[in-house]
Write a protein that holds these residues in place. Structure first.
Motif, mmCIF file in Angstrom:
data_model
loop_
_atom_site.group_PDB
_atom_site.id
_atom_site.type_symbol
_atom_site.label_atom_id
_atom_site.label_comp_id
_atom_site.label_asym_id
_atom_site.label_seq_id
_atom_site.Cartn_x
_atom_site.Cartn_y
_atom_site.Cartn_z
ATOM 1 N N LYS B 170 0.820 -1.215 0.000
ATOM 2 C CA LYS B 170 0.000 0.000 0.000
ATOM 3 C C LYS B 170 0.856 1.267 0.000
ATOM 4 O O LYS B 170 0.487 2.273 -0.576
ATOM 5 N N GLY B 173 -1.397 5.455 3.301
ATOM 6 C CA GLY B 173 -2.641 5.092 3.984
ATOM 7 C C GLY B 173 -2.549 3.784 4.741
ATOM 8 O O GLY B 173 -3.541 3.076 4.897
ATOM 9 N N GLN B 242 -9.689 -3.708 2.299
ATOM 10 C CA GLN B 242 -10.909 -3.036 1.824
ATOM 11 C C GLN B 242 -10.584 -1.873 0.898
ATOM 12 O O GLN B 242 -11.322 -1.602 -0.050
ATOM 13 N N SER B 243 -9.480 -1.207 1.175
ATOM 14 C CA SER B 243 -9.205 0.032 0.445
ATOM 15 C C SER B 243 -8.338 -0.168 -0.791
ATOM 16 O O SER B 243 -7.944 0.799 -1.428
#
Lengths: 324, 324
Positions: B170, B173, B242-243
């Protein structure tokens, strides 16, 4: 890199040596499992060589492989330890088969000559750098330390000084003998073993005589008077000075006093035992020169044979002043 | 650099810890002198972290100081060893006091929490890189090795998998929990000690589950069937997925299977002892999940809970195929 870490270890580092009886598990597990016999203490040291700092672009893979282990064995020698095992971390920008083969061959040639088994380590992509940890043994309580010198003790050095420094200084036109002293230093393992029970304090000369003798003396807040004309200089060193012109006169003193990379031993020994120690070292083929006397005055004072003070100008001396 | 090697060692690394009784001489001599008690074997490992390879420009000094020691303690954990000593080689482009203080604080915090004394090492100018050697002890003959798995043994992992991999994937975030898993891995020392005498083979997960389990199985030319739906995933991991949108479904499997840097233990245990081992680990607060069974088929085969084969696409698997 073209070869994975696993491939590099398999191709160049695994199965290259006869196994020592005290190695329960060597290369190939998460860690090595090793046996230390009762009655001995473990001696462990770690040194790193970085490209552009400790060696140059022109340094051969063989020299790097040899020296990375040699500088660690020199530390074991300075403790009076018998070498046993090594671990190796090798950071490489790319995997070059010829380079790796030459590196490994030289590493193992030196290792085998001292009975040292490579038992583990790490290979990784990165700027060229080599870290070696060496392990050895001393009978319990017999390790040679930096502390222990006493006023009146003689200051001695093995071999000759300034050779590696002159090779570095000249860069071009260096004789093979001087180049070998820079690239393939021979750790004074046998001398270290012979000094056990005799020397009062020992250090190896990696940063230069003044710096390293300074480290030794500072432990006991002592000083020393050195005779700079008797510092041992090799025939290669004296011949090499001929071609550097007027600078030769200064280098005659400065390099043996302050250049690093010689990997000789500097030690102190009670006056009464000095002749015996020199004889013992001669018996194993190791030259030894008495270069001064420990005293309670401040710092290291250098004298010429006419009695005049000599004031070193080199960084080795400044380093000593910083830390002593 | 602004500070000499000697200054750096004095200011940041000397006198920071209570001395262990088995350290005869630590930092400050040519080498450390160490005592190994009768009846135990010495376990030794070395790992290097290089800037730009093992950590990024944004990695904090504290994370580097912690992780350089943690990855080595994780290797000791995988051997079932009790940690004792470390040596540290630190290559630094410049000496930055704030960086050095944060690095040393984190290194010593982890060291002290496991009773590990820093006994020597080397500091040098060069590209940012850290090599640590860790030493520990096991009762003679009780080290946990990679070899020893048998067909029918259960395959287990401690903790959760994929957290560090998701933090790396990621980049932005990332939740504090996931970031801590990447930057401050906690070596499973207690779990390793609890597995002595029970696990048939153990490895730590640094390269990814498939790669590291592959290393373990290859020693005995075995395979394994894994259940990919039961792989342990943390709440932070599931929330983090989820993101990432549609990629989340693939990452749900790929990261726990193939991402490295988790530093959990993967081990095999005879079926008859499996429940007891899970209970022993639970008693010391270490989650443990049975994820598969060792067999004599080729390679590692992954299955979903509906029985369908799952074919990993990641490099971890390719790495395994190369080496298995």
């Amino acid at each position: 890199m073209a070869e994975s870490e696993f491939d590099i270890i398999q191709h160049y580092f695994s199965g290259r040596q006869p196994g020592r009886a005290d190695v329960v598990a060597g290369i190939g597990d998460d860690a090595a499992v090793l046996r230390v016999e009762p009655g001995v203490e473990l001696v462990a040291c770690m040194d790193t060589l970085v490209a552009g700092v400790h060696f140059s672009e022109t340094t051969t893979a063989a020299a790097i492989g040899h020296k990375a282990l040699a500088v660690n064995l020199s530390d074991l020698a300075a403790m009076g330890a018998e070498p046993a095992w090594a671990t190796l971390s090798l950071s490489l920008p790319s995997s070059d088969a010829d380079w790796l083969r030459a590196f490994a061959d030289a590493f193992f040639e030196l290792a085998d000559s001292h009975g040292v088994q490579l038992v583990g380590g790490d290979t990784t992509r990165g700027p060229l750098a080599v870290t070696v940890q060496a392990h050895g043994f001393v009978p319990a309580g017999e390790a040679l330390l930096r502390r222990g010198a006493r006023p009146g003790d003689r200051v001695c050095v093995t071999g000759t000084l300034g050779d590696a420094g002159l090779a570095l200084h000249k860069r071009a036109g260096v004789s093979p003998g001087l180049q070998a002293r820079l690239d393939f230093p021979q750790p004074r393992i046998d001398a270290g073993l012979a000094l056990r029970g005799h020397a009062s304090a020992v250090i190896d000369i990696s940063d230069g005589l003044l710096a390293d003798l300074g480290h030794l003396l500072e432990h006991d807040q002592l000083g020393a008077a050195l005779q700079v004309d008797v510092l041992p200089r090799s025939a290669d060193f004296l011949a090499g000075l001929q071609s550097v012109g007027a600078a030769g006169e200064a280098l005659f003193y400065e390099l043996p006093l302050a250049a690093g990379d010689d990997y000789e031993l500097c030690f102190t020994v009670p006056e009464a035992r000095c002749n015996e120690v020199v004889r013992r070292l001669a018996e194993i083929g190791c030259a030894c020169t008495v270069i001064g006397v420990v005293d309670e005055a401040e710092g290291i004072r250098c004298h010429r044979e006419d009695g005049e003070r000599y004031y070193p100008t080199s960084s080795g001396y400044r380093h000593f002043n910083e830390t002593g």
